[in-house]
Every structure is written in C-alpha cells, then in structure tokens.
Design a protein around this motif. Structure first.
Motif, short mmCIF file in Angstrom:
data_model
loop_
_atom_site.label_atom_id
_atom_site.label_comp_id
_atom_site.label_asym_id
_atom_site.label_seq_id
_atom_site.Cartn_x
_atom_site.Cartn_y
_atom_site.Cartn_z
N ILE A 80 3.42 1.79 -1.96
CA ILE A 80 3.88 2.09 -3.50
C ILE A 80 3.21 3.22 -4.14
CG2 ILE A 80 4.76 1.26 -5.65
CD1 ILE A 80 4.88 -1.50 -4.17
N ASP B 47 0.84 -1.05 -0.02
CA ASP B 47 -0.07 -0.10 0.12
C ASP B 47 0.92 1.30 0.08
OD1 ASP B 47 1.01 -0.67 2.47
OD2 ASP B 47 -0.63 0.18 3.60
N TYR C 268 0.50 -2.75 -7.35
CA TYR C 268 0.38 -1.24 -8.05
C TYR C 268 -0.07 -1.09 -9.31
CZ TYR C 268 2.79 3.06 -9.57
OH TYR C 268 2.99 4.20 -10.23
N ARG C 269 -0.74 -0.23 -9.42
CA ARG C 269 -1.69 0.11 -10.87
C ARG C 269 -1.27 1.52 -11.25
NH1 ARG C 269 -1.04 -4.61 -10.36
NH2 ARG C 269 -2.96 -6.01 -10.19
N VAL D 141 6.45 -4.80 -8.39
CA VAL D 141 5.40 -3.46 -8.18
C VAL D 141 3.95 -4.03 -8.53
CG1 VAL D 141 6.91 -1.72 -7.82
CG2 VAL D 141 5.93 -2.02 -9.98
#
Lengths: 274, 274
Positions: free
Chosen positions: B201, B199, B243-244, B238
C-alpha cells in the motif's frame, strides 16, 4: 472453433431493438433468420402474456430467456416482500413463454445505504426464497453481474465471482449466472471461473464496449464487433465450458435505437465473431 | 479507530481544485490547515519545477505524491519508448519535489486493440524498466487500478488484484499500489488483498461514488461523504494493514470545480469519515 458461422443458437435480446414492439421484434427475427428472442417484461406486459405466447409460437421462435427478475434490495421489509412476489410472477411468465431462463439483475443499494455487503446478502436470501418456485416451474434463475459502474444504482452484483458465490448455495440446475461480455470483459479472473463452474453458465449475452460513455452510462453499448471486447474469446470460453445454450445479442444504445430495426439486425449478423 | 479526527496525515490532491494554479492550491492548503498536497504534472509544468519546489518549501507543505506516471501501452515501439522516457522525467520531478510516491495510471488499450492481456503485460514490462531509476531516485511507483469503466481508454489495470499482480515481481519498496476508494469500492475481494499485501500500500486516495455519471464518466466523483462508499471501512482497512502514509482527497467533479476552491476545501474537511 467458430461458434457463429451459423445462426442456430443466436437470439435477439429485444433490448437491442428497443423501439420495436414485441410483435415487431418477433417478425424482425423471423425475417432475419434469427431463431430465438430474449423477451423483456415491459414489452411482454404491453403485448399481454397470452398474446405473446401465441405470437412466439405462431412465428416458430424460441424464447431464450426473460429479462428480468431481480431488483431485490429495498429499504423496507414490505417493499422487499413485494419484490419477491414480483419475481414469482416473472418466473410464471418465463414458464408461460416456454423458456427455462429468467435473468436476474439484482438491484442497487437502497437509498442512502452504504452497506454493499448487506445488500448482496439480501440478494442471496431473496434468491433462496425463489428457488422452490423456480424449480417447480422449470425455470432457472441466471444471476447477471453488471459492470461495476452500475453497482450503486442498478446491480450490487458486479463481478462473475460475486454472482457465482451467490449461486453456490443452490443447485446449479436452479441457479446459474448470466455471462455478458459487456459487463465482464475487463475482469481477468473470469476465464478460470468459467472453467471452474461450467455447470453454472445459464445464459450468454453479447455486446461490445465503446467509448465515450454517454451520461448515465446505460445506453452506450456497441453492437458486436464495434468495440474492444474479444468476443470470440468469450464465445470459446463458454463453449469450452460446455455451454450449449443461446447466445443473445443485447445492446443498449441510443443511436442504434434510432435506426430501423432491420438495419440493426443486419449489422448484428455482420459483426458477430467468427 | 478514527483516522480523521485530526488532519495530520491529510493531503489535498490538487485535481480536487482543478481550476487553482499550483500556487493557489498551495496557499489554499496552508489556509485550511492541510499539511500536504498531491501535485499533478500539468500544474507542475505550468509553474516550473524549480519554482514549485520553492513554493512548497516556503509554505512548509509536504508533497504526498505526484500524479501521474504511466500511460504505457501504445501501438508502436517508438511511442512506447517515449512513454518510458516520460516516466523517467516524472520520477525526477517527484524526487525534486521531495516526495517518495509517483502514482501510475497505466493507460488504456492501444487504438484498435482487443488484447487486454497483452496491454497489461506491457504495463508490467514498462514498470520493470523503471524500477532501477525509481529506486535510485528514492521514488516508489504506486500502480493505481482505476474503475473498470476506464479500462479501455485510460487504465487497463482495473482491479486491486491486477495491480498487485503487476507489482509482485518487484520489491515492495520500489513498486506498490494506490488504493482509491472511488475505483475499488464495488470489489469485495479488496479487503483480503489489503490484509495479504500490507507492504504494497503506497498511496491512499478518497473520493465518493455518486450517480448519475456524467458523459465521459471522468468528472462525476463526489466529495467524501456525499456518496455511497463506506470510506471509514477503507480508512480502517489500510490503517489495519499498517499504512501510515498520506490520505489524499482526489475528486474530479465539474460542479465542484466551478465553486470557489476554499469552499470546496471546507466541504472536504466536513465530509471526512470519522
């Protein structure tokens, strides 16, 4: 605690006076009252091992360590085997010089490789192949983590944690680590690691961090006291961990190398942490 | 997983095309089909914030983040307060540009200081003073660890672990970290840290590691694919952590800056990990 109020455990790593021959460095230490010297293999080869042994003995100097073994990763099995053989010779040279310490700089990534984990594994395997010979020779290998800016081309071991992990499978009497202030000062995890692994501290080297870094970054270190590293904290940390070995001053610096060696040694003694 | 088979989450950090104005960089992204841009404050000041907002909107570009806030440590309280104020303005600029991310480069040691722990503490306190304003502005601060070779003069936050520790006291929605492959590739502890703190990143930046480093070491990064970093491993790490967000290509390199920007962008697209 004031680890440097006397010189009894101080050593000149001869890289600090790069332009001196081994004979000149030995004489320089004697004149400056520095009781030990860290010897590089290229200087040793120039002088010849037998001659070097005599010079050191005649001067009444101790040899704090030999720099350097290592340089293990390579692209081919034949090249890797050749490097192991070369490290056996480095162990023999250390033993001949009467020191118990061979500093290992692991080597960088093989050309074209992006496999940093694999390179580190190979370093561990290579060290394992040297343990018996080193132990039989009375020489302890000191894995030196270099600053991460050297990770690709010089030393894939970039942190004290990585060095300790590589040493862990082997007895502490055979494989330790080299704590160099220049390479480790930025790492807040070193203090706990030194406390947790006091038996692994095999060598202690001093240099200071100064900027700007020169091209290639190899020769930009500062004499003790000229930079931003809390050298006294490192000296206390290794002493508190029980380290009673030599403190080597090892400074790679083009400007210092251009000066007369005796002046550099005088500044070294001036700048040591008190 | 092949994170880069399409460009949908790719961003050009405009440092990569340093000689382009903001307008030129925006037009260059549009021509190359790159949907987002990371904007630097010096370029923003040249263009003017209101004009920049219009240019970005007219081009249909997203803004992946603003570089940079930070630079907190200073010798005097007045100077430190001025830097906090400047970071408030950076947050306002990010909000005006419609991005949710402000990258923080912490700053180096104050002149003459050897107190690295103290400098890092000060960074943490400064971030704490900005959290409310950032949150109210819809902007998340992304603490960027820079490579340890920048620790003294640019960024006392030298590892992902240090960045995560500084972020920890604050909500992940307000304070995260910036994962830059160039700065972190040598650190074997990053993989577990990314898994443990998905959470946090907040940003992901790509550059490759090449040697020899130039004097000053700032402008020696490689375009993706030209060096020894396993970029695909970072991209997977990631992504696996959930991570998006954007993947920014951020390359400081004198030789690349001397080339036409469009050619650099073409090489960027060519070299991305697949």
């Amino acid at each position: 605690m004031q680890p440097f109020t006397n010189l009894a455990r101080l050593s000149l790593n001869q890289a600090t006076t790069q332009r001196w021959s081994l004979r000149e460095a030995i004489e320089g230490c004697a004149r400056a009252g520095i009781p030990a010297i860290g010897i590089w293999r290229d200087k040793l080869a120039e002088a010849g091992v037998a001659a070097a042994v005599r010079m050191v003995r005649d001067a009444g100097l101790h040899v704090s360590g030999v720099c350097r073994g290592g340089m293990f990763p390579a692209a081919t099995a034949a090249e890797r085997a050749a490097r192991i053989d070369d490290n056996r010779r480095a162990i023999d040279e250390a033993a001949a010089l009467g020191t118990d310490t061979l500093v290992l700089v692991s080597g960088g990534l093989p050309e074209g490789s992006r496999d940093i984990d694999g390179a580190r594994e190979h370093v561990g395997e290579a060290i394992g192949r040297l343990v018996d010979h080193a132990t039989a020779s009375g020489v302890r290998m000191a894995i030196e983590p270099l600053h991460p800016m050297f990770c690709s081309d010089r030393c894939v071991v970039a942190t004290l944690g990585q060095a300790l992990a590589l040493a862990a499978p082997y007895p502490a009497s055979a494989v330790g680590v080299c704590v160099d202030t220049y390479h480790l000062w930025w790492d807040d995890t070193v203090w706990d690691q030194l406390r947790a692994h006091p038996d692994r501290i095999a060598a202690f080297q001093l240099a200071d961090w100064i900027t700007p870094l020169p091209a290639g970054v190899l020769t930009g270190r500062g004499l003790p006291g000229t930079g931003c590293v809390d050298l006294a904290r490192f000296a206390r940390a290794v002493a508190d961990a029980g380290y009673r070995g030599w403190t080597e001053v090892e400074v790679f610096n083009d400007q210092e190398w251009a000066r007369p060696g005796a002046e550099v040694l005088a500044d070294v003694l001036e700048g040591l942490p008190s």
